[in-house]
Design a protein around this motif. Sequence first.
Motif, mmCIF file in Angstrom:
data_model
loop_
_atom_site.group_PDB
_atom_site.id
_atom_site.type_symbol
_atom_site.label_atom_id
_atom_site.label_comp_id
_atom_site.label_asym_id
_atom_site.label_seq_id
_atom_site.Cartn_x
_atom_site.Cartn_y
_atom_site.Cartn_z
ATOM 1 N N ASP A 1 23.587 16.086 60.229
ATOM 2 C CA ASP A 1 22.613 16.904 60.561
ATOM 3 C C ASP A 1 22.037 17.043 61.930
ATOM 4 O OD1 ASP A 1 20.225 18.851 58.858
ATOM 5 O OD2 ASP A 1 19.116 17.553 60.176
ATOM 6 N N ARG A 2 21.998 15.860 62.516
ATOM 7 C CA ARG A 2 21.217 15.447 63.791
ATOM 8 C C ARG A 2 22.110 15.694 65.070
ATOM 9 N NH1 ARG A 2 17.553 15.951 65.369
ATOM 10 N NH2 ARG A 2 16.258 14.749 66.750
ATOM 11 N N TRP A 3 23.549 15.582 64.609
ATOM 12 C CA TRP A 3 24.284 15.641 65.901
ATOM 13 C C TRP A 3 25.212 17.034 65.782
ATOM 14 C CZ3 TRP A 3 26.784 10.196 66.074
ATOM 15 C CH2 TRP A 3 25.764 9.220 66.239
ATOM 16 N N LEU A 4 25.297 17.404 64.620
ATOM 17 C CA LEU A 4 26.236 18.893 64.451
ATOM 18 C C LEU A 4 25.492 20.030 64.071
ATOM 19 C CD1 LEU A 4 29.289 17.137 62.724
ATOM 20 C CD2 LEU A 4 29.130 17.533 65.068
ATOM 21 N N CYS A 5 24.259 19.921 64.270
ATOM 22 C CA CYS A 5 23.491 21.039 63.678
ATOM 23 C C CYS A 5 24.140 22.672 64.023
ATOM 24 C CB CYS A 5 21.897 20.966 64.595
ATOM 25 S SG CYS A 5 20.760 22.066 63.745
ATOM 26 N N GLY A 6 24.393 22.762 65.222
ATOM 27 C CA GLY A 6 24.784 24.103 65.632
ATOM 28 C C GLY A 6 26.134 24.377 64.752
ATOM 29 N N LEU A 7 26.835 23.634 64.370
ATOM 30 C CA LEU A 7 28.089 23.815 63.382
ATOM 31 C C LEU A 7 27.529 24.274 61.948
ATOM 32 C CD1 LEU A 7 31.029 23.759 62.173
ATOM 33 C CD2 LEU A 7 30.550 21.270 61.780
ATOM 34 N N TRP A 8 26.343 23.568 61.451
ATOM 35 C CA TRP A 8 25.824 23.948 60.065
ATOM 36 C C TRP A 8 24.989 25.158 60.237
ATOM 37 C CZ3 TRP A 8 28.498 21.593 56.647
ATOM 38 C CH2 TRP A 8 29.235 20.351 56.809
ATOM 39 N N GLN A 9 24.468 25.464 60.996
ATOM 40 C CA GLN A 9 23.745 26.686 61.261
ATOM 41 C C GLN A 9 24.631 27.959 61.500
ATOM 42 O OE1 GLN A 9 20.847 26.540 64.415
ATOM 43 N NE2 GLN A 9 19.174 25.660 63.197
ATOM 44 N N ALA A 10 25.880 27.430 62.063
ATOM 45 C CA ALA A 10 26.772 28.719 62.140
ATOM 46 C C ALA A 10 27.545 29.004 60.785
ATOM 47 C CB ALA A 10 28.054 28.224 63.046
ATOM 48 N N VAL A 11 27.661 28.054 59.913
ATOM 49 C CA VAL A 11 28.045 28.448 58.649
ATOM 50 C C VAL A 11 26.839 28.295 57.511
ATOM 51 C CG1 VAL A 11 30.307 27.220 58.945
ATOM 52 C CG2 VAL A 11 28.295 25.951 57.967
ATOM 53 N N SER A 12 25.666 28.648 58.045
ATOM 54 C CA SER A 12 24.350 28.887 57.288
ATOM 55 C C SER A 12 24.071 27.720 56.100
ATOM 56 C CB SER A 12 24.750 30.264 56.432
ATOM 57 O OG SER A 12 24.769 31.196 57.295
ATOM 58 N N PHE A 13 24.471 26.875 56.613
ATOM 59 C CA PHE A 13 24.178 25.531 55.738
ATOM 60 C C PHE A 13 23.535 24.029 56.470
ATOM 61 C CE2 PHE A 13 24.943 21.823 52.877
ATOM 62 C CZ PHE A 13 24.780 22.307 51.430
ATOM 63 N N PRO A 14 22.073 24.503 56.858
ATOM 64 C CA PRO A 14 21.646 23.639 57.839
ATOM 65 C C PRO A 14 20.783 22.585 56.808
ATOM 66 C CG PRO A 14 20.314 25.480 57.760
ATOM 67 C CD PRO A 14 21.665 25.920 56.977
ATOM 68 N N TYR A 15 21.113 22.285 55.861
ATOM 69 C CA TYR A 15 20.456 21.507 54.862
ATOM 70 C C TYR A 15 20.679 19.966 54.515
ATOM 71 C CZ TYR A 15 19.378 26.331 53.701
ATOM 72 O OH TYR A 15 19.324 27.501 53.673
ATOM 73 N N LEU A 16 21.609 19.458 55.473
ATOM 74 C CA LEU A 16 22.027 18.135 55.112
ATOM 75 C C LEU A 16 20.887 16.965 55.109
ATOM 76 C CD1 LEU A 16 25.337 18.027 56.757
ATOM 77 C CD2 LEU A 16 24.859 18.030 54.342
#
Length: 263
Positions: A189-204
Motif C-alpha cells: 500500500d505504501r510503495w505500490l499505491c499507483g499500481l493499486w489505484q490503477a486497478v481500483s483497489f487502494p485498500y491494502l
Amino acid sequence: MPSIFSYESAEVDWCENNFERSVLIAEYYNTISNVCFFALAPVLVYLNWQYCQQRALPMYLVSALLVCVGIFSTYFHMTLSYVGQLLDELSILWALAVAYSFWYPKVYFPRFIKSRKHFFWLCGVTTVISTLMSFVKPAFNAYALNCIAFHMLYLTWHELKKCNDKRVHRMAAVMVVWWVLAISSWLSDRWLCGLWQAVSFPYLHSFWHVLIAMALLYFCPLVIYFDVSYEMPSFKPMLKYWPSDSWPVVVPYIALEEPHKQC
C-alpha cells in the motif's frame, strides 16, 4: 499554517482515496477496519482467562493498550491529522513497551540489568526518549515500529528451539504467515499505491489492520505460553483451540494445568 488537529495535516496519506465514501471520514475502509482491534482485546482476555487470573496486570494492560491502538488508529484514518498520526504511532510504541516490560524473558536481559524492576526502568526511559524523538520526523515512526517485529520474531525462533511441542511450532508458523501477509499489505500500500489505484483497489492498508490483528491473535498466546514456562513453573501451559480442535477455523489460547503438588 494549518492546525495540527486539522483534517489532512498528517505527514502520511495512505493509498485509499480521501473522502470518497463520506464527507466526515477521510479514509473510510482504513477507519472501519480498526474494529478488529476492539474485538481482539476482549477475545484474548476471555480465552486466556486462566492466565489472567494468575497474571492479571500484564494481560489487562496490554489488552487496554490494544484498544487504545484501535481508538487512535480510527481517529487518525478518519481525520488524517498530525495529532492523529502521532497518537496512532505512539499508542503502538507504548503497547510494545508494556509487553516487553512484562513478558521479555529474564534470560535475555542485558548483563547490567539485575531484576525485572530495573528492566521496567530501562523500557520506560527508552520509551520516553523514543516518544520525544517521534516528534522529529513522524513519517519514519511506522517503519521503526515495524522493525521491532523482526526482534520479536528472532526471540520467538530462539524460544521455539527449546520447545518440543509440535502444536506450538505450528501455531508459530501460522502466526508468521499472518505477519508476512500483513507486512506485505502494509508495504504494498505504501510503495505500490499507483499500481493499486490503477486497478481500483487502494485498500491494502485496511487489510493490514485485519491481518496484523490475526497475527497478534496467534502471537499473544505464544508469548503467554513462554511466559508461563518462565514465570509460573508450577503450572504447565497447554495450547488449545476455540471452539474445538476439529473446527476448520479456530482461535488459539493457553490453558493451565493445576499446580503440581509440592512434597
